[in-house]
Design an enzyme around this catalytic site. Structure first.
Site, PDB file in Angstrom:
ATOM      1  N   ASP A   1      -7.904 -19.608 120.648  1.00  0.00           N
ATOM      2  CA  ASP A   1      -8.034 -19.689 119.191  1.00  0.00           C
ATOM      3  C   ASP A   1      -7.398 -18.502 118.478  1.00  0.00           C
ATOM      4  O   ASP A   1      -7.003 -17.513 119.123  1.00  0.00           O
ATOM      5  CB  ASP A   1      -9.517 -19.825 118.796  1.00  0.00           C
ATOM      6  CG  ASP A   1     -10.429 -18.859 119.550  1.00  0.00           C
ATOM      7  OD1 ASP A   1      -9.929 -17.921 120.186  1.00  0.00           O
ATOM      8  OD2 ASP A   1     -11.652 -19.045 119.495  1.00  0.00           O
TER       9      ASP A   1
ATOM     10  N   GLU B   1     -17.389 -25.073 116.292  1.00  0.00           N
ATOM     11  CA  GLU B   1     -18.707 -24.778 115.743  1.00  0.00           C
ATOM     12  C   GLU B   1     -19.649 -25.976 115.937  1.00  0.00           C
ATOM     13  O   GLU B   1     -19.196 -27.086 116.246  1.00  0.00           O
ATOM     14  CB  GLU B   1     -18.558 -24.452 114.251  1.00  0.00           C
ATOM     15  CG  GLU B   1     -17.740 -23.186 113.969  1.00  0.00           C
ATOM     16  CD  GLU B   1     -18.538 -21.898 114.179  1.00  0.00           C
ATOM     17  OE1 GLU B   1     -19.441 -21.857 115.034  1.00  0.00           O
ATOM     18  OE2 GLU B   1     -18.243 -20.907 113.469  1.00  0.00           O
TER      19      GLU B   1
ATOM     20  N   ASN C   1     -24.444 -19.095 118.445  1.00  0.00           N
ATOM     21  CA  ASN C   1     -24.876 -20.426 118.021  1.00  0.00           C
ATOM     22  C   ASN C   1     -24.401 -21.527 118.972  1.00  0.00           C
ATOM     23  O   ASN C   1     -24.490 -22.706 118.665  1.00  0.00           O
ATOM     24  CB  ASN C   1     -24.399 -20.727 116.593  1.00  0.00           C
ATOM     25  CG  ASN C   1     -22.866 -20.787 116.483  1.00  0.00           C
ATOM     26  OD1 ASN C   1     -22.167 -20.556 117.469  1.00  0.00           O
ATOM     27  ND2 ASN C   1     -22.370 -21.092 115.303  1.00  0.00           N
TER      28      ASN C   1
ATOM     29  N   HIS D   1     -21.241 -21.924 120.075  1.00  0.00           N
ATOM     30  CA  HIS D   1     -19.850 -22.376 119.940  1.00  0.00           C
ATOM     31  C   HIS D   1     -19.015 -21.941 121.141  1.00  0.00           C
ATOM     32  O   HIS D   1     -19.294 -20.924 121.768  1.00  0.00           O
ATOM     33  CB  HIS D   1     -19.224 -21.943 118.604  1.00  0.00           C
ATOM     34  CG  HIS D   1     -18.879 -20.486 118.461  1.00  0.00           C
ATOM     35  ND1 HIS D   1     -19.287 -19.726 117.380  1.00  0.00           N
ATOM     36  CD2 HIS D   1     -18.139 -19.648 119.222  1.00  0.00           C
ATOM     37  CE1 HIS D   1     -18.797 -18.505 117.500  1.00  0.00           C
ATOM     38  NE2 HIS D   1     -18.107 -18.416 118.609  1.00  0.00           N
TER      39      HIS D   1
END
Ligand SMILES: N[C@@H]1[C@@H](O)[C@H](O)[C@@H](COP(=O)(O)O)O[C@@H]1O
Length: 235
Positions: free
Chosen positions: A65, A138, A131, A133
């Site tokens: 990414d 996400e 979280n 990801h």
């Protein structure tokens, strides 16, 4: 979960040793295409590779990414991170990172996906967000997603902004391999250190796939190794 192997390590140093040995085996076994991750988790791993005799000169890499708008000259870009921690110290045959400064971001995503599918990733490294990801996929991202432009969540912006001058300096969008792109790798190694990652890892241990926790997509993959200093992970 026969597809997932947990390797408990004492600390980051032991993790770096374990990964170094695994990389040595993979390279000896003919690995040609390597999927790479960024983040503080990867720093000791890349430091160990850089200090070793490993030879990546026949290896092509694909990074997961990149922030939109940041180029390799910006110390907060993932391109800068990779150059600083690894590529400047270990030559690769070819390196690929999504271009966060591309004029046409959609076209960049399509081209990136085509390139990585064409090459075929032998081994993909992953970290995990607090979280759950993976890369910048996400919560809520479909498991069928391919390389795409994504909006970062408040949680991720909050955690990752520690590396930026101030909260307003962090880009709110990024280009990321999709979950399907990641799952196309033949093998996956996910590394997670510290209590902050416990909640995310425990979602995997539960063994139920849910888009709410992208990490659980790994349950669909046939060959996953989790390297972590966390023990007593409970479902
Ligand atoms: N996009 C990256 C992820 O690929 C990485 O896994 C995560 C964890 O980072 P760290 O290793 O610093 O905890 O951070 C970022 O959000």
């Amino acid at each position: 979960m026969a597809n997932i192997r947990y390797v408990k390590v004492a600390d980051k140093k032991e993790a770096a040793e374990v990964v170094l040995e695994r990389m040595r085996e993979e390279l000896a076994g003919g690995l040609e295409v390597l999927g790479l991750a960024t983040g503080s988790t990867m720093e000791p791993i890349y430091a160990a590779w850089a200090d070793s005799d490993l030879d990546f000169s026949d290896v092509t890499s694909f990074n997961l990414d990149e922030y939109v708008g940041l180029g390799p000259d910006n110390p907060n870009s993932y391109a800068w991170f990779m150059n600083h921690h690894l590529f400047s110290r270990k030559p690769f045959k070819e390196t690929n990172i999504p271009d966060g400064k591309a004029h046409n971001l959609e076209e960049e995503c399509e081209e990136y996906e085509a390139r990585l599918r064409g090459a075929g990733i032998d081994l993909q490294f992953l970290g995990v967000g607090e979280n759950g990801h993976i890369a910048f996929n996400e919560p809520g991202t479909p498991f069928t997603s391919i390389t795409h432009l994504t909006q970062l969540t408040e949680s991720t912006l909050g955690v990752n902004s520690q590396y930026f001058e101030d909260r307003s300096a962090i880009p709110e969008t990024a280009l990321t391999m999709g979950i399907s792109s990641i799952l196309s790798a033949k093998k996956i190694i996910l590394i997670a250190f510290g209590e902050k990652k416990r909640h995310a890892l425990e979602q995997l241990v539960k063994g139920e796939e849910t888009a709410e926790y992208p990490i659980t997509a790994l349950l669909r993959h046939p060959d996953v190794t989790i390297i972590t200093d966390l023990d007593n992970l409970t479902a």
